[in-house]
Design an enzyme around this catalytic site. Structure first.
Site, PDB file in Angstrom:
ATOM      1  N   HIS A  82       1.790  -0.087   0.460  1.00  0.00           N
ATOM      2  CA  HIS A  82       2.810  -1.148   0.417  1.00  0.00           C
ATOM      3  C   HIS A  82       3.539  -1.227   1.766  1.00  0.00           C
ATOM      4  O   HIS A  82       3.633  -2.294   2.383  1.00  0.00           O
ATOM      5  CB  HIS A  82       3.802  -0.843  -0.715  1.00  0.00           C
ATOM      6  CG  HIS A  82       4.939  -1.812  -0.831  1.00  0.00           C
ATOM      7  ND1 HIS A  82       4.962  -2.809  -1.782  1.00  0.00           N
ATOM      8  CD2 HIS A  82       6.090  -1.941  -0.116  1.00  0.00           C
ATOM      9  CE1 HIS A  82       6.087  -3.509  -1.632  1.00  0.00           C
ATOM     10  NE2 HIS A  82       6.790  -2.995  -0.627  1.00  0.00           N
ATOM     11  N   GLU A  83       4.041  -0.081   2.234  1.00  0.00           N
ATOM     12  CA  GLU A  83       4.803  -0.072   3.492  1.00  0.00           C
ATOM     13  C   GLU A  83       3.911  -0.436   4.679  1.00  0.00           C
ATOM     14  O   GLU A  83       4.347  -1.096   5.620  1.00  0.00           O
ATOM     15  CB  GLU A  83       5.480   1.287   3.712  1.00  0.00           C
ATOM     16  CG  GLU A  83       6.524   1.665   2.656  1.00  0.00           C
ATOM     17  CD  GLU A  83       7.635   0.627   2.470  1.00  0.00           C
ATOM     18  OE1 GLU A  83       7.924  -0.114   3.417  1.00  0.00           O
ATOM     19  OE2 GLU A  83       8.204   0.561   1.361  1.00  0.00           O
TER      20      GLU A  83
END
Length: 649
Positions: free
Chosen positions: A432-433
């Site tokens: 996600h990051e």
């Protein structure tokens, strides 16, 4: 110096960096005011924004993450000082006039390229928010409201985390050990949502959410002040102001989206609540009524019972090294990008376990740097996040200013016998990051004001959520998930079980998000509010969520997202809907499709915030999605995969 900034080899250097930025900004303000209107005006404004952001963005990160208190304090001070200057500039009439002259000249405006035009409009929007178009008295009022709102936000945010105290004799003796003792009092600092004892969760819920009068006043004043400011600068409500330039565009669309989603979810949510109630009856026959403190716990119990997904079974396959290899391989196939570890200079990083990655394209060369601050340490906030430290932009000399970002996670350190092992949740968070980081690296905009993730809130989460779909696809996971001792690949049915387990009670989980988003819209809608914030909470909870409101609780006083996501909490759901559509239409057939990867870069990542978000989505999907399409995408994600379902049944 930190991030290679020579001044920042010691905390005092922040003062120097800040003075330099302020000096540069004064010269740029004079230049903007004396330059005849044209594309050069926008370039000067962007240089001004860059001069201030280069210090403010860096300080924003340092003030929360640096292990040395002196650095944190100096960074905090720099943030405050630059914030004050920005407020001043946003009410500088001469500066605004120089931009207004450009915007008023139709011939000039039509000769600008779309990105320059949009950036000019975004700068103007910042001015108008500060009431620049008002007479002096109203302008002063706007400035004071802005300052007051900032203070109230900080006060409210602090209050959301403060523990509540209770006389220990009020609680039965056998559950007291769950809470921190302080003399005759017990401190309740959270909801204890994962605790298996129903009574502990109930006590934590009722005590932690007991309303504090100061926090209640703070929230009410915050909402009233936001509304007053929005109306003062010409908007109907704060939500109308906050949603300008977003994918949704206005509160009416958000409300329609949330209502349609709620309708589509209601039957499934009821079934989820029935399943949880049955599980509660089985484990606690005396008291089987499902309450709000039960939802997170019993959905977890159902997940674990139906699919054996103990994180301990998965961790050995997800060493940090393997996960980084997986990301590298995916980016290389999709986008022609590789990640290389770089040696750091002395004083460049704030902790010796921070790693610096160079992001390199196979033909375009170096695109930027990612600093990976991945490991737990004392005093480090427990949140996974992405920080822009320096935005990309085209410099005056024709060179590109490379973007610099930090990814912050809270992973465990490696031990003598094993490398750092990630749970499936941690692995998904890493992906996600990294989605945010790639947006920053590939949003190669001419202006840093719209670099990378500096875009509409409801679009900003699309690239990161899309990466979660890759992280949950067996074809992707199979490229890197290997047991750190034996080298054995992660079995396919384990990945399928993991994906299916996420769908257990997912409708009820999504319904809870709809409730939070609806509450946020009402709070930032028409004022004066018809009722108190707690009465609105009760009414909305019973209507939208379905589990009963508990008297003498005020969950909204712990709703920290009201600060950073005021009127925009819906963004996460809308971003997920778009990511789901992009995944199904463009990558589900082949997650390594280079042509799709290039289209994704060209249509969605390359523009940062320099293009209207809905146009980027249309470019990627090659159609204009409706609210109904968004809702269908979210709801279809809840359907079980038939093959896995049959296998496991």
């Amino acid at each position: 110096g930190l991030f290679g900034v020579p001044e920042l080899s010691c905390p005092e250097g922040f003062q120097e960096a800040q003075d330099k930025a302020l000096q540069e900004s004064e010269q740029l303000v004079q230049k903007a005011c004396s330059t005849p209107p044209g594309p050069e005006t926008v370039v000067i404004f962007d240089q001004l924004s860059d001069a201030l952001c280069r210090v403010a963005d860096l300080a924003d990160f340092v003030k929360i993450a640096h292990p040395d208190f002196a650095f944190r304090e100096a960074a905090e001070e720099a943030c405050r000082n630059i914030g004050t200057v920005v407020e001043k500039l946003n009410t500088d009439v001469d500066l605004c006039q120089s931009l207004r002259r450009l915007l008023a000249d139709e011939v000039l405006m039509s000769s600008l390229d779309p990105e320059t035009r949009r950036v000019a409009e975004l700068f103007m929007f910042d001015f108008e928010i500060s009431g620049i178009h008002l007479d002096e008295e109203k302008r002063k009022k706007a400035v004071n409201l802005n300052v007051r709102i900032l203070d109230l936000c900080n006060e409210f945010l602090t209050g959301t985390h403060l523990p509540n105290k209770i006389d220990k004799h009020v609680l039965p003796e056998h559950i007291r050990y769950n809470f921190t003792a302080e003399g005759n009092y017990l401190q309740v600092a959270g909801l204890h949502a994962d605790c298996s004892d129903d009574l502990v969760r109930e006590a934590a819920y009722k005590i932690f959410l007991y309303p504090d009068a100061g926090q209640l006043n703070c929230l009410e004043e915050l909402l009233t002040s936001r509304n007053s400011l929005a109306q003062l600068v010409g908007y109907e409500t704060f939500a109308h102001r906050a949603l300008q330039g977003t994918m949704a565009k206005n509160p009416e669309t958000v409300t329609r989206f949330l209502e349609k989603l709620s309708d589509q979810l209601s039957e499934r949510t009821q079934k989820d609540f029935e399943m949880m109630t049955k599980m509660k009856m089985k484990l606690n026959p005396q008291n089987s009524k499902l309450m709000p403190w039960d939802h997170p716990y019993y959905s977890g119990v159902l997940r674990a019972e139906r699919y054996n997904i103990d994180p301990g079974l998965y961790c050995p396959f997800f060493s940090l090294g393997a996960c980084m290899e997986g990301l590298n391989s995916l980016f290389s196939q999709l986008l022609g990008i590789s990640l290389y570890a770089e040696q750091t200079q002395s004083g460049e990083v704030w902790s010796e376990d921070v790693r610096k990655l160079a992001v390199v394209h196979e033909t375009e060369g170096l695109l930027g740097y990612i600093y990976c601050d991945f490991f737990q340490r004392p005093d480090k906030p427990h949140q996974d996040c992405h920080f822009t430290v320096r935005g990309g932009r085209l410099r005056e000399n024709g060179e590109y200013q490379l973007p610099v970002v930090v990814l912050m996670l809270s992973l465990p350190h490696s031990t003598r016998g094993a490398p750092t092992l990630l749970s499936p949740g941690m692995m998904e968070n890493l992906f996600h990051e990294m989605g945010h980081a790639m947006h920053s690296m590939l949003g190669r905009t001419r202006y840093q004001h719209v670099t990378g993730t500096r875009c509409a809130t409801d679009f900003a989460e699309v690239p990161s959520i899309l990466m979660e779909y890759f992280a949950n696809d067996y074809r992707v996971v199979n490229q890197f998930a290997r047991h750190y001792k034996t080298g054995q690949p992660l079995p396919k049915n384990m990945v399928s079980r993991l994906c299916e387990s996420k769908k257990v009670c997912a409708a009820a989980d999504m319904q809870l998000q709809v409730f939070y988003a609806a509450l946020d819209q009402i709070y930032h809608g028409k004022h004066p509010l018809k009722k108190s914030t707690t009465e609105i909470l009760k009414e909305t909870q019973e209507k939208v969520y379905g589990l009963p409101y508990v008297p003498n609780t005020a969950w909204q006083l712990r709703f920290s997202h009201l600060v950073g996501y005021g009127a925009k909490y819906y963004s996460y759901l809308m971003s997920r809907a778009v990511a789901s559509m992009v995944w199904k239409q463009c990558f589900a057939q082949n997650p390594f499709d280079r042509a799709m990867g290039e289209r994704y870069r060209r249509e969605m990542l390359a523009h940062g915030g320099g293009r209207e978000p809905i146009l980027m989505v249309e470019g990627m999907l090659q159609k204009s999605p409706s609210v109904e399409d968004f809702v269908d995408a979210l709801v279809s994600d809840l359907d079980h995969d038939f093959e896995t379902f049959i296998m496991d049944s």
